[in-house]
Write an enzyme that holds these catalytic residues in place. Structure first.
Site, short mmCIF file in Angstrom:
data_model
loop_
_atom_site.label_atom_id
_atom_site.label_comp_id
_atom_site.label_asym_id
_atom_site.label_seq_id
_atom_site.Cartn_x
_atom_site.Cartn_y
_atom_site.Cartn_z
N SER A 110 -124.63 -38.50 29.69
CA SER A 110 -124.47 -37.10 30.33
C SER A 110 -125.73 -36.42 30.04
O SER A 110 -126.94 -36.73 30.67
CB SER A 110 -123.54 -36.32 29.06
OG SER A 110 -123.28 -35.14 29.60
N ASP A 138 -126.56 -31.26 34.83
CA ASP A 138 -127.20 -32.43 33.79
C ASP A 138 -127.34 -33.81 34.50
O ASP A 138 -126.99 -34.00 35.66
CB ASP A 138 -126.30 -32.19 32.47
CG ASP A 138 -124.85 -32.68 32.87
OD1 ASP A 138 -124.31 -32.92 33.97
OD2 ASP A 138 -124.35 -33.40 31.77
C1 G16 Z 1 -119.37 -33.46 26.04
C2 G16 Z 1 -117.88 -33.17 26.38
C3 G16 Z 1 -117.82 -31.39 26.39
C4 G16 Z 1 -118.26 -31.11 25.25
C5 G16 Z 1 -119.38 -31.45 24.69
C6 G16 Z 1 -119.87 -30.82 23.25
O1 G16 Z 1 -120.17 -32.95 26.97
O2 G16 Z 1 -117.48 -33.57 27.44
O3 G16 Z 1 -116.68 -31.26 26.76
O4 G16 Z 1 -118.14 -29.63 25.13
O5 G16 Z 1 -119.82 -32.86 24.89
O6 G16 Z 1 -120.59 -31.84 22.78
P1 G16 Z 1 -121.12 -31.54 21.28
O7 G16 Z 1 -119.95 -32.51 20.60
O8 G16 Z 1 -122.43 -32.43 21.23
O9 G16 Z 1 -121.17 -30.01 20.80
P2 G16 Z 1 -120.94 -33.95 27.96
O10 G16 Z 1 -121.62 -33.18 29.06
O11 G16 Z 1 -122.16 -34.55 27.23
O12 G16 Z 1 -119.94 -34.87 28.45
#
Ligand code: G16
Length: 547
Positions: free
Chosen positions: A117, A281
């Site tokens: 991500s 992203d």
């Molecule tokens: C991921 C999840 C999101 C979440 C985020 C939070 O985002 O898909 O739903 O809000 O992580 O991350 P942390 O645990 O670091 O606060 P992504 O965009 O990295 O897939």
């Protein structure tokens, strides 16, 4: 000599560290490159799922370093487990929301999304694997825990040899029993968006002197943005910045936020600011929205979308309900209450929205971490959010700043900031959370910084659909001055720990809606640091980043 396509068993040692975090298994590329590391995890997924024979699988991701090797490895294990069709994008690239859509649209048994991500890429960067179910949504916690448990026991896996997969152009290829389809997922995605938004109105808007700048940050969304904004909406080619996807994202930290994409804040504050500035992203599921002179807080963005949903063709039939993650500001709740629809509060992690979406309980959801989406897919969707804003601008013909100011004027403003503290020592971070959690009950009624603590809790969630429980999902402290502090540890990092502190203060006084954010929240930040004794546990007197 080994025969192509012939299944063979490989002996290995189990790895014990393959527990998925907030969104899949994320590790350094160097971890994934350890002997049999990826293979072990993929074997654990197949053993846990026991997919029906002849299943189809969507495999692809943000195209980061190690993706092509990973797709080859996964295809070889998949065929040994009876998978008969793999669908992927050109060069193995599939934006996360597009992959989710493909899973549903093609009736696939699930998808393996290769992405870390918003984490940096490249040989020293991060890699990740996320499993999505046949619904297109992220695997629920019960499934990821079962995969983790299995991964700890894997001492052999099944695989076979395939020739190098031809991924560079669309086509369908047969390898023994495996059919490989390489599809142009940007075209599929754009078709879906045409059914949700008013493309004619957006074309008029962009054709009448209004300008858009979209920054793909050299990640997966470049080709999608070109298809949607340039080919279908007539925007000039140069409105897409950093459009070529690169395995190391050209050195960018592919996280659309005001710290890592500070150049977009500079652009928004410059005299040449386009009417809408946006970014996504690494894997295309996050979004950042800016207009001349401001960035729209993701918490406000989803609330504004709800307030104006009836103006967007895909949502004129109404919104059944909405949801936000617990640390996300309550701006969304305010709008939902005015429309008399439910607003669910879930733990952090998009997977918690999936049951609600699948059950038809919600049509719109969002998180503070720059994620927003709707029932059109089961993942958050960066370009969808940009299109929503573009559609809104084309309807209202007002600057972004005026739309935001009008919203605050109507509902009040939730001043909001997330502070991140990077802590090298994971144990120190966990001790801080444990100690704060243990003392929560004693905080209620205490006076801090001129306010009284009215609530203090360790958030746990019961899923309204399957009634599963998730505990320890963040510590929340509410005060009598309409403020709230939330503490939790990030679940997406690959080293040390990141303590996230979410600060929120609600003000509904017409004369106080445009105060400087940092200054307004500074006393609350001090309160948050004192309550958790951050410096004592971590040695840090200031956040590493304020977002
Ligand atoms: C991921 C999840 C999101 C979440 C985020 C939070 O985002 O898909 O739903 O809000 O992580 O991350 P942390 O645990 O670091 O606060 P992504 O965009 O990295 O897939």
């Amino acid at each position: 000599m080994r025969k192509l396509y012939e299944t063979r068993e490989i002996s290995c040692q189990p790895y014990l560290d393959q527990r998925p975090g907030t969104a899949g298994l994320r590790k350094k590329v160097t971890s994934f490159k350890q002997p049999h590391y990826l293979q072990t995890y993929i074997e654990a997924i197949f053993r846990t799922l026991r997919m029906p024979a002849d299943s189809s699988l969507i495999v692809g991701g943000d195209g980061r370093y190690f993706s092509l090797e990973a797709i080859q490895i996964i295809a070889e294990i998949a065929i040994a487990h009876g998978v008969r069709q793999i669908i992927t994008g050109i060069d193995g690239r599939l934006a996360t929301p597009a992959a989710s859509y493909l899973i549903r649209n093609r009736g696939a048994a699930g998808g393996l999304l290769l992405t870390a991500s918003h984490n940096p890429g490249g040989p020293d960067g991060d890699f990740g694997v996320k499993f999505n179910t046949a619904s297109g949504g992220q695997a629920p916690e019960s499934l990821t825990e079962a995969i983790y448990a299995n991964s700890r026991t894997i001492n052999r896996y099944s695989t076979c040899d395939l020739p190098d997969l031809p991924l560079s152009a669309t086509g369908t290829y047969q390898f023994g029993q495996l059919s490989l389809e390489v599809t142009d997922s940007a075209a599929d995605y754009a078709d879906q968006m045409e059914g949700l938004f008013n493309f004619e109105k957006m074309r008029d808007y962009l054709g009448s002197g209004h300008r858009l700048a979209f920054d793909a940050l050299h990640a997966v969304t470049g080709p999608y943005a070109r298809e949607v904004f340039c080919r279908r909406l007539g925007a000039p080619d140069d409105c897409i910045l950093h459009s070529e996807p690169l395995p190391d994202f050209g050195g960018f930290h592919p996280d659309p936020n005001p710290v890592d994409a500070a150049h977009l804040v500079d652009l928004a504050n410059s005299p040449q600011a386009p009417d809408l500035i946006a970014a996504s992203d690494g894997d295309g599921d996050r979004n950042m929205i800016l207009g001349p002179g401001l960035m729209v807080s993701p918490c406000d963005s989803v609330a504004i979308m709800l307030a104006h949903a009836s103006r967007v063709p895909g949502y004129t039939r109404g919104i059944a309900g909405v949801a936000r993650s617990m640390p996300t500001s309550r701006a969304l709740d305010q709008v939902a209450a005015s429309m008399d629809i439910p607003c669910f509060e879930t733990p952090t992690g998009w997977r918690f929205f999936c049951n609600l979406l699948e059950a038809g309980l919600i049509d719109l959801c969002g998180e503070e971490s720059f994620g927003t989406s709707s029932s059109h897919t089961r993942e958050k969707d960066g370009l969808w959010a940009v299109l929503f804003w573009l559609n809104l601008l084309a309807e209202l013909r007002q600057p972004v700043g005026d739309i935001v100011a009008d919203h605050w004027g109507r509902f009040g403003r939730h001043y909001y900031q997330r502070q991140d503290f990077f802590i090298e020592n994971l144990d120190a971070a966990q001790t801080l959370i444990n100690e704060l959690g243990a003392g929560l009950a004693g905080l209620i009624g205490q006076s801090v910084g001129g306010a009284t603590i009215t609530q203090a809790s360790d958030f746990c969630y019961e899923d309204p659909v399957d009634h599963s429980h998730s505990s320890h999902q963040g510590l929340s402290v509410e005060c009598s001055d309409d403020s709230r502090i939330v503490y939790r540890l990030s679940g997406t990092g690959t080293e040390g720990a990141t303590l996230r502190i979410y600060l929120e203060k609600y003000i509904n006084d017409a004369g106080k809606l445009a105060m400087p954010l940092g200054q307004t929240l500074a006393p609350l930040a001090d309160r948050a640091a004192a309550l958790a004794r951050i410096e004592h546990y971590t040695g840090l007197s200031r956040p590493t980043a304020a977002i």
